[in-house]
Design a protein around this motif. Structure first.
Motif, PDB file in Angstrom:
ATOM      1  N   VAL A   1       0.842  -1.200   0.000  1.00  0.00           N
ATOM      2  CA  VAL A   1       0.000   0.000   0.000  1.00  0.00           C
ATOM      3  C   VAL A   1       0.879   1.253   0.000  1.00  0.00           C
ATOM      4  CG1 VAL A   1      -1.635   1.374   1.347  1.00  0.00           C
ATOM      5  CG2 VAL A   1      -2.049  -1.057   0.990  1.00  0.00           C
ATOM      6  N   ASN A   2       1.919   1.256   0.829  1.00  0.00           N
ATOM      7  CA  ASN A   2       2.816   2.413   0.857  1.00  0.00           C
ATOM      8  C   ASN A   2       3.500   2.622  -0.482  1.00  0.00           C
ATOM      9  OD1 ASN A   2       2.176   3.070   3.468  1.00  0.00           O
ATOM     10  ND2 ASN A   2       3.894   1.916   4.353  1.00  0.00           N
ATOM     11  N   LYS A   3       3.750   1.531  -1.156  1.00  0.00           N
ATOM     12  CA  LYS A   3       4.441   1.634  -2.441  1.00  0.00           C
ATOM     13  C   LYS A   3       3.478   2.080  -3.558  1.00  0.00           C
ATOM     14  CE  LYS A   3       7.268  -0.888  -5.695  1.00  0.00           C
ATOM     15  NZ  LYS A   3       7.367  -2.204  -6.307  1.00  0.00           N
ATOM     16  N   HIS A   4       2.328   1.435  -3.652  1.00  0.00           N
ATOM     17  CA  HIS A   4       1.456   1.681  -4.800  1.00  0.00           C
ATOM     18  C   HIS A   4       0.396   2.758  -4.576  1.00  0.00           C
ATOM     19  CE1 HIS A   4       3.012  -1.657  -7.177  1.00  0.00           C
ATOM     20  NE2 HIS A   4       3.108  -2.316  -6.048  1.00  0.00           N
ATOM     21  N   LYS A   5       0.160   3.150  -3.315  1.00  0.00           N
ATOM     22  CA  LYS A   5      -0.841   4.163  -3.002  1.00  0.00           C
ATOM     23  C   LYS A   5      -2.140   3.953  -3.799  1.00  0.00           C
ATOM     24  CE  LYS A   5       2.578   7.644  -1.746  1.00  0.00           C
ATOM     25  NZ  LYS A   5       3.613   6.612  -1.604  1.00  0.00           N
ATOM     26  N   PRO A   6      -2.822   2.844  -3.547  1.00  0.00           N
ATOM     27  CA  PRO A   6      -4.029   2.530  -4.321  1.00  0.00           C
ATOM     28  C   PRO A   6      -5.188   3.451  -3.934  1.00  0.00           C
ATOM     29  CG  PRO A   6      -3.849   1.030  -2.493  1.00  0.00           C
ATOM     30  CD  PRO A   6      -2.600   1.868  -2.474  1.00  0.00           C
ATOM     31  N   ASP A   7      -6.238   3.457  -4.742  1.00  0.00           N
ATOM     32  CA  ASP A   7      -7.436   4.226  -4.402  1.00  0.00           C
ATOM     33  C   ASP A   7      -8.204   3.545  -3.269  1.00  0.00           C
ATOM     34  OD1 ASP A   7      -7.340   6.357  -6.438  1.00  0.00           O
ATOM     35  OD2 ASP A   7      -7.458   4.664  -7.823  1.00  0.00           O
ATOM     36  N   PHE A   8      -8.196   2.197  -3.287  1.00  0.00           N
ATOM     37  CA  PHE A   8      -8.956   1.455  -2.277  1.00  0.00           C
ATOM     38  C   PHE A   8      -8.183   0.255  -1.761  1.00  0.00           C
ATOM     39  CE2 PHE A   8     -12.084   3.234  -5.258  1.00  0.00           C
ATOM     40  CZ  PHE A   8     -12.877   3.961  -4.378  1.00  0.00           C
ATOM     41  N   VAL A   9      -8.419  -0.062  -0.484  1.00  0.00           N
ATOM     42  CA  VAL A   9      -7.912  -1.304   0.077  1.00  0.00           C
ATOM     43  C   VAL A   9      -9.098  -2.043   0.685  1.00  0.00           C
ATOM     44  CG1 VAL A   9      -6.565  -2.304   1.961  1.00  0.00           C
ATOM     45  CG2 VAL A   9      -5.574  -0.493   0.568  1.00  0.00           C
ATOM     46  N   ILE A  10      -9.222  -3.317   0.343  1.00  0.00           N
ATOM     47  CA  ILE A  10     -10.215  -4.151   1.023  1.00  0.00           C
ATOM     48  C   ILE A  10      -9.429  -5.091   1.915  1.00  0.00           C
ATOM     49  CG2 ILE A  10     -12.091  -5.827   0.764  1.00  0.00           C
ATOM     50  CD1 ILE A  10     -12.630  -4.762  -1.997  1.00  0.00           C
ATOM     51  N   VAL A  11      -9.721  -5.061   3.206  1.00  0.00           N
ATOM     52  CA  VAL A  11      -8.938  -5.892   4.114  1.00  0.00           C
ATOM     53  C   VAL A  11      -9.860  -6.696   5.034  1.00  0.00           C
ATOM     54  CG1 VAL A  11      -8.626  -3.917   5.679  1.00  0.00           C
ATOM     55  CG2 VAL A  11      -7.088  -5.886   5.858  1.00  0.00           C
ATOM     56  N   ASN A  12      -9.513  -7.945   5.221  1.00  0.00           N
ATOM     57  CA  ASN A  12     -10.293  -8.790   6.114  1.00  0.00           C
ATOM     58  C   ASN A  12     -10.014  -8.397   7.570  1.00  0.00           C
ATOM     59  OD1 ASN A  12     -11.342 -10.915   7.731  1.00  0.00           O
ATOM     60  ND2 ASN A  12     -11.269 -12.259   5.943  1.00  0.00           N
ATOM     61  N   ALA A  13     -11.083  -8.267   8.353  1.00  0.00           N
ATOM     62  CA  ALA A  13     -10.951  -7.859   9.759  1.00  0.00           C
ATOM     63  C   ALA A  13     -10.017  -8.779  10.532  1.00  0.00           C
ATOM     64  CB  ALA A  13     -12.330  -7.835  10.416  1.00  0.00           C
ATOM     65  N   LYS A  14      -9.984 -10.051  10.137  1.00  0.00           N
ATOM     66  CA  LYS A  14      -9.132 -11.025  10.844  1.00  0.00           C
ATOM     67  C   LYS A  14      -7.649 -10.673  10.778  1.00  0.00           C
ATOM     68  CE  LYS A  14     -10.521 -14.607   8.549  1.00  0.00           C
ATOM     69  NZ  LYS A  14     -10.638 -15.950   7.994  1.00  0.00           N
TER      70      LYS A  14
END
Lengths: 199, 244
Positions: free
Chosen positions: A47-60
């Motif tokens: 994420v730090n490298k690509h700076k995406p528009d969105f991240v979907i992350v599992n709560a786990k």
């Protein structure tokens, strides 16, 4: 053809769910999944490298999903975060996330949520006017269609060759036309030059 | 989906009808019943592994031709490339030209449209002809010479002499111009050309252009990822004889 598309990074350790999420996201013509992660540390890195528009992350994958997830990443990130939860947490509210997707969501629900996220991020100048040529760019198209070289155009319009090249790049970006003959056709069709002026 | 030599040819056509021109380029005619790839290839004396690689490369854009293809005699691939040239120049481009001639605009303001489009297309067509004939006259014969000499214990003096003056590397990738022109043609029709009175002709033109583009992309992929690397490798070996 990923140019101009909104980017997603998906962090999920289950192969089945990850594949499903990737497939759903990629089914939107305006969106593309850039990378996938299976645990938090690699997610932070990409994420730090690509700076995406969105991240979907599992709560786990997060220690406490009620903490502010942004503190894990580098500053001034404009990424929006979406939390993915299992059945047990589907009614919980996560204030630090822009959206919540549950494993129990029906197709219409998940499509609706993603569509709204995409709309929230589409640049406003994406309307028709954004692709229209400026007067200066029209001048450049005219000269190209008349068969002038970059140097000749620069002299005629009192600008540097470098500026001419920049104009040409922007013109091609806006019109989707690159070759001299193609630009000539465009110029004739749009009355920028007369047909008998064309070389 | 990946096809193998036991796949039924009829099934392959059902899976992806865009493969029809590719299959016919090998000289295969319809009516092949339930024969699988291996059986049909045997009947038409086609190199089975080569056929499979071509079909898979075309069918799946992620598929890169396997090393096996580079190890086959280059004249098999070159022969196929020659047939594709013939198909582009003698089948596809005349079809598109003919369709462009059929476009109609009644409105006087638009009377020049056909003229403009025709001119652009002709320029493109001439570029394709120039490009393909250069490959046929210069590049492919040179590649086949490289291969022939590579298999000799000692290359011909005459050929080594040629090699001291030119290299296959200089031919690598000159397709950009052609690709851009085709892309321009698509955008002109899709975005800028005023609608013709017989719009269904426009639809057909676009379908043909997209088909041609895909075919040409695979053609280039075959040249850039199979033929040229194999020739470069052989040329490198041959150059060792040159230094002696």
């Amino acid at each position: 053809m990923s140019m101009g598309k909104l980017s997603f990074i998906i962090a999920e350790n289950s192969y089945i769910i990850r594949t499903g999420l990737v497939r759903i996201i990629n089914s939107f013509s305006e969106a593309v999944v850039l990378k996938e992660a299976t645990e938090l540390n690699s997610l932070i890195k990409i994420v730090n490298k690509h700076k995406p528009d969105f991240v979907i992350v599992n709560a786990k994958l997060i220690a406490d999903p009620h903490d502010d997830i942004r503190t894990l990443f580098s500053d001034n990130l404009s990424t929006k975060f979406i939390i993915f939860v299992g059945s047990r947490r589907k009614n919980e509210h996560f204030v630090h996330f822009n959206e919540k997707i549950s494993v129990d969501d029906e197709k219409t629900e998940i499509i609706y949520k993603i569509q709204n996220l995409i709309i929230s991020r589409l640049p406003t100048e994406r309307s028709d006017e954004g692709n229209e040529l400026s007067e200066r760019e029209k001048d450049v198209v005219k000269q190209i269609a008349l068969g002038q070289t970059n140097k000749e155009i620069a002299e005629k319009l009192f600008i540097s060759t470098h500026t001419v090249i920049t104009h040409r790049k922007n013109i091609t970006g806006k019109l989707g036309i690159k070759t001299v003959s193609g630009l000539t056709v465009y110029a004739i069709l749009n009355n920028i030059i007369e047909i008998d002026e064309a070389v | 989906m990946l096809f193998t030599k036991t796949s039924k040819l009829a099934e392959i056509v059902h899976q992806n009808y865009l493969l029809i021109p590719i299959i016919s380029r090998f000289g295969i005619k319809f009516g092949f019943g339930d024969k699988n790839v291996e059986q049909v290839c045997k009947q038409y004396q086609i190199h089975t592994d080569f056929f499979i690689e071509i079909i898979n490369t075309f069918n799946d854009k992620e598929y890169t031709p396997s090393k096996k293809l580079r190890e086959l005699p280059l004249n098999i691939t070159v022969n196929y490339l020659l047939k594709s040239h013939k198909y582009f120049n003698q089948v596809k481009l005349p079809i598109i030209e003919n369709l462009i001639h059929q476009l109609k605009w009644e409105n006087a303001d638009n009377k020049n449209n056909k003229l403009i489009l025709d001119k652009f297309f002709n320029e493109y067509r001439n570029e394709v002809i120039e490009h393909t004939s250069n490959e046929e006259k210069e590049v492919y014969p040179f590649i086949l010479e490289i291969e022939k000499n590579f298999h000799k214990t000692r290359a011909d003096e005459q050929f080594l002499n040629v090699l001291s003056k030119k290299s296959i590397r200089k031919y690598a990738d000159t397709h950009d111009e052609l690709n851009s022109a085709l892309l321009d043609l698509k955008n002109i029709i899709i975005k800028y050309l005023p609608p013709a009175d017989n719009n269904e002709i426009t639809n057909q033109i676009l379908q043909e252009i997209f088909g041609l583009e895909k075919d040409m992309e695979d053609h280039t992929k075959l040249e850039d990822s199979v033929v040229v690397p194999a020739a470069v490798m052989m040329e490198k070996e041959l150059r060792k004889q040159l230094d002696k």
